[in-house]
Design a protein around this motif. Structure first.
Motif, PDB file in Angstrom:
ATOM      1  N   VAL A  38       0.844  -1.232  -0.025  1.00  0.00           N
ATOM      2  CA  VAL A  38      -0.067   0.110  -0.044  1.00  0.00           C
ATOM      3  C   VAL A  38       0.915   1.450   0.048  1.00  0.00           C
ATOM      4  CG1 VAL A  38      -1.690   1.324   1.586  1.00  0.00           C
ATOM      5  CG2 VAL A  38      -2.096  -1.186   1.114  1.00  0.00           C
ATOM      6  N   GLU A  39       1.964   1.053   0.840  1.00  0.00           N
ATOM      7  CA  GLU A  39       2.920   2.413   0.957  1.00  0.00           C
ATOM      8  C   GLU A  39       3.356   2.626  -0.537  1.00  0.00           C
ATOM      9  OE1 GLU A  39       5.908   1.664   3.712  1.00  0.00           O
ATOM     10  OE2 GLU A  39       4.308   2.197   5.231  1.00  0.00           O
ATOM     11  N   GLU A  40       3.739   1.519  -1.340  1.00  0.00           N
ATOM     12  CA  GLU A  40       4.401   1.539  -2.719  1.00  0.00           C
ATOM     13  C   GLU A  40       3.376   1.968  -3.642  1.00  0.00           C
ATOM     14  OE1 GLU A  40       7.844   0.338  -3.320  1.00  0.00           O
ATOM     15  OE2 GLU A  40       7.413   1.216  -5.191  1.00  0.00           O
ATOM     16  N   GLY A  41       2.226   1.990  -3.361  1.00  0.00           N
ATOM     17  CA  GLY A  41       1.130   2.153  -4.126  1.00  0.00           C
ATOM     18  C   GLY A  41       0.755   1.072  -5.209  1.00  0.00           C
ATOM     19  N   PHE A  42       1.147  -0.232  -4.763  1.00  0.00           N
ATOM     20  CA  PHE A  42       1.086  -1.402  -5.650  1.00  0.00           C
ATOM     21  C   PHE A  42       0.492  -2.566  -4.835  1.00  0.00           C
ATOM     22  CE2 PHE A  42       2.266  -4.959  -8.215  1.00  0.00           C
ATOM     23  CZ  PHE A  42       1.653  -4.582  -9.539  1.00  0.00           C
ATOM     24  N   ARG A  43      -0.494  -2.787  -5.000  1.00  0.00           N
ATOM     25  CA  ARG A  43      -1.466  -3.667  -3.965  1.00  0.00           C
ATOM     26  C   ARG A  43      -1.119  -5.111  -4.552  1.00  0.00           C
ATOM     27  NH1 ARG A  43      -7.146  -2.094  -2.166  1.00  0.00           N
ATOM     28  NH2 ARG A  43      -7.624  -0.551  -3.846  1.00  0.00           N
ATOM     29  N   CYS A  44      -1.682  -5.928  -3.503  1.00  0.00           N
ATOM     30  CA  CYS A  44      -1.468  -7.499  -4.031  1.00  0.00           C
ATOM     31  C   CYS A  44      -1.817  -7.798  -4.949  1.00  0.00           C
ATOM     32  CB  CYS A  44      -1.906  -8.254  -2.907  1.00  0.00           C
ATOM     33  SG  CYS A  44      -0.939  -8.286  -1.246  1.00  0.00           S
ATOM     34  N   ASP A  45      -2.908  -7.301  -5.616  1.00  0.00           N
ATOM     35  CA  ASP A  45      -3.618  -7.743  -6.777  1.00  0.00           C
ATOM     36  C   ASP A  45      -3.317  -6.925  -8.266  1.00  0.00           C
ATOM     37  OD1 ASP A  45      -5.152  -5.915  -5.676  1.00  0.00           O
ATOM     38  OD2 ASP A  45      -7.004  -7.215  -5.813  1.00  0.00           O
ATOM     39  N   VAL A  78      11.958  -4.562   3.009  1.00  0.00           N
ATOM     40  CA  VAL A  78      10.609  -4.109   1.981  1.00  0.00           C
ATOM     41  C   VAL A  78      10.996  -4.817   0.686  1.00  0.00           C
ATOM     42  CG1 VAL A  78       9.487  -2.285   0.883  1.00  0.00           C
ATOM     43  CG2 VAL A  78      10.494  -2.083   3.126  1.00  0.00           C
ATOM     44  N   VAL A  79      10.172  -5.524   0.209  1.00  0.00           N
ATOM     45  CA  VAL A  79      10.226  -6.417  -1.157  1.00  0.00           C
ATOM     46  C   VAL A  79       9.967  -5.111  -2.328  1.00  0.00           C
ATOM     47  CG1 VAL A  79       8.862  -7.937  -2.558  1.00  0.00           C
ATOM     48  CG2 VAL A  79       8.865  -8.291  -0.142  1.00  0.00           C
ATOM     49  N   PRO A  80      11.157  -5.321  -2.991  1.00  0.00           N
ATOM     50  CA  PRO A  80      11.108  -4.148  -4.070  1.00  0.00           C
ATOM     51  C   PRO A  80      10.052  -4.404  -4.971  1.00  0.00           C
ATOM     52  CG  PRO A  80      12.832  -5.471  -4.563  1.00  0.00           C
ATOM     53  CD  PRO A  80      12.371  -6.187  -3.091  1.00  0.00           C
ATOM     54  N   ARG A  81       9.474  -2.954  -5.656  1.00  0.00           N
ATOM     55  CA  ARG A  81       8.491  -3.109  -6.948  1.00  0.00           C
ATOM     56  C   ARG A  81       8.454  -4.176  -7.737  1.00  0.00           C
ATOM     57  NH1 ARG A  81       4.491   1.152  -7.891  1.00  0.00           N
ATOM     58  NH2 ARG A  81       3.426   0.313  -9.853  1.00  0.00           N
TER      59      ARG A  81
END
Lengths: 291, 297
Positions: free
Chosen positions: A18-25, B228-231
């Motif tokens: 969520v922090e990254e702006g890319f969720r699990c799906d 933290v797992v990278p993007r």
């Protein structure tokens, strides 16, 4: 809410996502999962709709009945919500297990529909102070895949859009009692104007950010969420918080702003879908639960 | 920030059955009469009603000599010794953990069937019993192997190998157990940059690949929550997750090849798009074609 078990590591993974702006799906923070809606699925209800949002499955039936209006609001009809959480959804709903959640959802809908600027209840009036229509909105939760508030409110709006209220041909006053004559033709009925009916948008706080349309796993990670009821005219009719967490005033204001724009697009998407279904006319096939 | 809201109609629902070259088997529904002739034996998934053998579940009929049984399409996991499973701890008891493995009864993981942190080999005493929640607590995910099946059908698991143990950061995907193909190995380090455990019980674990030297043989009790797992890893994991769900939606068998093919075919779509039915079906059809081509060779 039916909590599911998650390990600390999974929670961390979701939180970082969520922090990254890319969720699990693969969604971003403000993306919805695809939804599917169908109206007129229950033949013996005045109006009905079924909405599926990933694994969340909602069935709504509307029943019309003649009632006497509230003395303080003689020119308005009545509307009542009832939520039934089926034990099919999760074993936790067995017995009276789903009652608390059901009451929470029905109360939130009642508050959202309370404002006089939303769904127009005066259209349900037959004889001011004497007779009015009462809409019983029965909501059945068949499967729980997160984001119940949004799914339920959209399904309710679709069902109200589908509702047909019989036309009243005449009324005769006999002493104190009113005798109504309803039209015999089942197609001779009036529709309700749902353009002002609100949709609920849940913004779920995970870590320092907010996401829309949380999955059941994401809901487990969140400390609290804000639910906003918004009409097509971007009018906020109610705001409430669920969960135990707290919100900073500035975050809350930001959330409200974001929620308003999302609410608009949700309303727009539902309206487009309902219009498209309408254009298919009466001969449309009923798919229901097949396939 | 974008916001995607898609609402579709039930009439736009697409048929996601992929017709292969092989014949579609005859499916029986519950209550359907299989045979009225006598002389057959009643197997699993059947019952006798007025001298007719009737199916009690939806599935395909299997016959072994005189024994007729119906194998259900959708069922809970029936364990077999040696199966690799992924499970979630539901309860910590004395000397044992209860594990949810998607079977009818919770499985059991005995304290004596785990490797102690540090790989120490000794008898488990009361101190270890008190430390049990430190090793594994409710909600934790583990990978394990089925050691024994009890009389009531519940399973006894063990993790006494370095490849089994507690699972760290990643995503769990749940599919029907019948869709997971039985293979020699269920642990895969995919070339696309993620690891995968295909549990026979239908639980699939996807996580970022950990290099060999990083694993220091602690029996899988290490948990790095700060990392933290990278993007890029995240995108691969999310894409794999959506591909597996797409394949499962089309009732295609899951193994490392089919998942990898689906992953490659899905590259033309965004990860997010793979949640929509049309791209899902498209990926499955292309995967099916590649699997056939591979068979022909």
């Amino acid at each position: 809410m039916a909590e599911i078990l998650l390990s600390e590591a999974e929670k961390t993974f979701i939180l970082h996502g969520v922090e990254e702006g890319f969720r699990c799906d693969g969604r971003m923070r403000l993306d919805y999962r695809p939804m599917e809606v169908e109206t007129d699925v229950v033949s013996h209800a005045s109006g009905s709709a079924r909405l599926r949002l990933a694994n969340t499955d909602i069935l709504v039936g509307v029943k019309t009945e003649i009632d006497t209006p509230y003395p303080e609001r003689p020119r308005e009809g009545k509307i009542e919500f009832f939520v039934d959480c089926s034990a099919n959804a999760t074993p936790a709903f067995e017995g009276r297990g789903g009652e608390e959640l059901g009451t929470e959802i029905s109360n939130s809908l009642a508050t959202a529909y309370q404002s006089s600027q939303t769904f127009d209840l005066t259209a349900l009036c037959i004889l001011p102070g004497q007779q009015c229509w009462k809409l019983y909105i029965d909501i059945l939760i068949l499967e729980c895949g997160g984001n119940l508030f949004d799914a339920v409110s959209l399904a309710v709006k679709a069902a109200l859009h589908n509702t047909r209220v019989p036309k009243v041909k005449g009324a005769c006053l006999d002493g104190g009692t009113v005798d109504l004559q309803l039209s015999d033709d089942p197609y001779d009925c009036c529709r309700l104007d749902v353009s002002d009916a609100p949709c609920l948008v849940t913004l779920c706080k995970i870590g320092d950010h907010c996401v829309v349309d949380p999955t059941a796993e994401e809901e487990t990670c969140s400390s609290g969420s804000v639910v906003i009821a918004i009409t097509e005219k971007s009018l906020v009719t109610s705001v409430f918080k669920t969960g135990v967490g707290s919100f900073h005033p500035q975050t809350l204001i930001d959330i409200l702003k974001v929620g308003q724009t999302i609410g608009l697009s949700v309303n727009k998407a539902l309206r487009a879908a309902l219009l498209e279904e309408e254009q298919q006319g009466r001969k449309k096939e009923c798919f229901g639960f097949l396939k | 920030m974008t916001q995607n809201v898609h609402i579709r109609l039930a009439s736009q629902r697409i048929d996601n059955t992929i017709v292969g070259t092989s014949e579609v088997p005859r499916l029986y529904t519950p209550g359907e009469i299989i045979t009225c002739r006598s002389g057959f034996m009643r197997g699993h998934g059947t019952y006798m009603e007025e001298d007719a053998l009737t199916a009690s579940v939806a599935g395909v009929v299997e016959q072994v000599n005189k024994l007729i049984s119906v194998r259900p399409i959708k069922n809970r996991y029936n364990g077999e010794i040696g199966d690799v499973v992924v499970g979630r701890i539901t309860e910590v008891q004395q000397k044992r953990w209860k594990v949810d493995t998607n079977s009818r009864l919770d499985s059991v993981l005995l304290l004596s069937s785990v490797n102690l942190p540090g790989g120490e080999l000794r008898r488990r005493g009361t101190e270890d019993e008190q430390m049990m929640r430190k090793y594994l607590q409710e909600g934790d995910l583990i990978s394990a192997e089925v050691q024994k099946i009890y009389d009531d059908g519940s399973l006894s698991l063990y993790t006494r190998s370095l490849k089994y143990g507690k699972l760290c950061q990643g995503v769990l995907v749940k599919v029907f157990p019948s869709l997971v193909k039985r293979r020699k190995t269920h642990f895969h380090n995919l070339p696309c940059g993620a690891s995968m455990i295909l549990g026979n019980n239908g639980f699939i674990w996807i996580c970022p690949t950990v290099s060999e030297d990083e694993e220091n043989g602690l029996g899988g009790f290490t948990e790095n929550l700060l990392e933290v797992v990278p993007r890029t890893d995240r995108e691969v994991i999310a894409r794999l997750r959506n591909c597996i769900l797409a394949l499962a939606n089309c009732k295609m068998m899951l193994c490392d090849t089919s998942i990898l093919y689906a992953f490659e075919e899905s590259q033309k779509y965004e990860v997010l798009e793979l949640l929509r039915p049309e791209p899902m079906l498209d990926v499955c059809v292309l995967t099916q074609q590649r699997l056939y081509m591979q068979e022909d060779e």
